[in-house]
Design a protein around this motif. Structure first.
Motif, PDB file in Angstrom:
ATOM      1  N   ASN A 119       0.829  -1.210   0.000  1.00  0.00           N
ATOM      2  CA  ASN A 119       0.000   0.000   0.000  1.00  0.00           C
ATOM      3  C   ASN A 119       0.860   1.255   0.000  1.00  0.00           C
ATOM      4  OD1 ASN A 119      -2.422  -1.492   0.341  1.00  0.00           O
ATOM      5  ND2 ASN A 119      -2.011  -1.640   2.523  1.00  0.00           N
ATOM      6  N   ILE A 120       0.284   2.334  -0.535  1.00  0.00           N
ATOM      7  CA  ILE A 120       0.916   3.647  -0.468  1.00  0.00           C
ATOM      8  C   ILE A 120      -0.185   4.698  -0.332  1.00  0.00           C
ATOM      9  CG2 ILE A 120       0.981   3.938  -2.986  1.00  0.00           C
ATOM     10  CD1 ILE A 120       3.641   5.459  -2.602  1.00  0.00           C
ATOM     11  N   THR A 121       0.017   5.664   0.554  1.00  0.00           N
ATOM     12  CA  THR A 121      -0.932   6.761   0.725  1.00  0.00           C
ATOM     13  C   THR A 121      -0.610   7.845  -0.295  1.00  0.00           C
ATOM     14  OG1 THR A 121      -1.175   6.276   3.067  1.00  0.00           O
ATOM     15  CG2 THR A 121      -1.854   8.471   2.337  1.00  0.00           C
ATOM     16  N   VAL A 122      -1.611   8.257  -1.065  1.00  0.00           N
ATOM     17  CA  VAL A 122      -1.419   9.242  -2.126  1.00  0.00           C
ATOM     18  C   VAL A 122      -2.231  10.490  -1.804  1.00  0.00           C
ATOM     19  CG1 VAL A 122      -1.783   9.728  -4.579  1.00  0.00           C
ATOM     20  CG2 VAL A 122      -0.962   7.469  -3.860  1.00  0.00           C
ATOM     21  N   ILE A 123      -1.523  11.617  -1.647  1.00  0.00           N
ATOM     22  CA  ILE A 123      -2.131  12.934  -1.430  1.00  0.00           C
ATOM     23  C   ILE A 123      -1.566  13.853  -2.513  1.00  0.00           C
ATOM     24  CG2 ILE A 123      -2.380  14.878   0.159  1.00  0.00           C
ATOM     25  CD1 ILE A 123      -1.980  12.804   2.448  1.00  0.00           C
TER      26      ILE A 123
END
Length: 161
Positions: A119-123
Motif C-alpha cells: 500500500n501507499i498513501t497518495v495525497i
C-alpha cells in the motif's frame, strides 16, 4: 518416505513459496495523471495477475485488475502497462477526490502462497513529479540506443570541424 523424494518435495515447496515479491510501490504525477509503480521480483515464468485499488472512506474501490472487475468510474481513466519486473498504473485526470490509500496486489499463476500486497498513501499536494529519467528506464531500448549513439555523434562533430 525415501529421503531423496523428501528433499525434492521440500525444494519444490520452497521454490513455490517465493515466486514473486513486491519490492517497492511508489507514486508520482505525470502531467495531470497519477502514475503508481509496483516493482516486483519474479522468480518464475508463470503469468502474473494484478489488481490496483484505492481505499477511501473505509471502502475498497478496484481501479484496474486482471483478478476482479474494475469499477465503472475508473474504467475510462485507468490503464496499466507491464514491463520486466514493473507494473504501472496510470490514472488520468487525477484530482484530490482520487486521494487515498492505493494498493498493488500481485499473484503469479500456480503460486499457492497467496497474493503479494503493498500500500501507499497518495495525497495530491505531496506528490512529486515523475522524473523524466525514470520514463527512459522503463523502456531500456531507448536508453541503450542513446548510450550507443553518443560516440557516433561525437565522431560526426569531429569530422565536421
Amino acid at each position: 518416505m525415501n529421503p531423496t523424494i523428501g528433499i525434492a518435495v521440500i525444494l519444490t515447496v520452497l521454490q513455490a513459496a517465493h515466486c514473486q515479491m513486491i519490492k517497492d510501490l511508489s507514486a508520482c504525477l505525470l502531467g495531470q495523471s497519477l502514475r503508481v509503480d509496483c516493482r516486483y521480483e519474479n522468480k518464475t515464468s508463470n503469468p502474473l495477475t494484478y489488481e490496483f485499488s484505492i481505499t477511501k472512506d473505509n471502502r475498497k474501490h478496484v481501479i484496474h485488475s486482471t483478478i476482479s472487475v474494475s469499477e465503472n468510474i475508473y474504467r475510462s481513466r485507468a490503464n496499466v502497462t507491464m514491463h520486466k519486473n514493473l507494473v504501472c498504473l496510470y490514472l488520468q485526470s487525477f484530482t484530490t477526490s482520487d486521494e487515498g490509500v492505493y494498493m498493488c496486489e500481485l499473484k503469479a499463476t500456480n503460486d499457492y502462497t497467496g497474493n503479494q500486497i503493498k500500500n501507499i498513501t497518495v495525497i495530491k499536494d505531496k506528490l512529486e513529479k515523475c522524473a523524466g529519467f525514470s520514463l527512459l528506464i522503463q523502456n531500456t531500448s531507448w536508453l541503450l540506443l542513446l548510450l550507443l549513439s553518443l560516440p557516433l555523434l561525437q565522431a560526426v562533430d569531429f569530422v565536421s570541424l
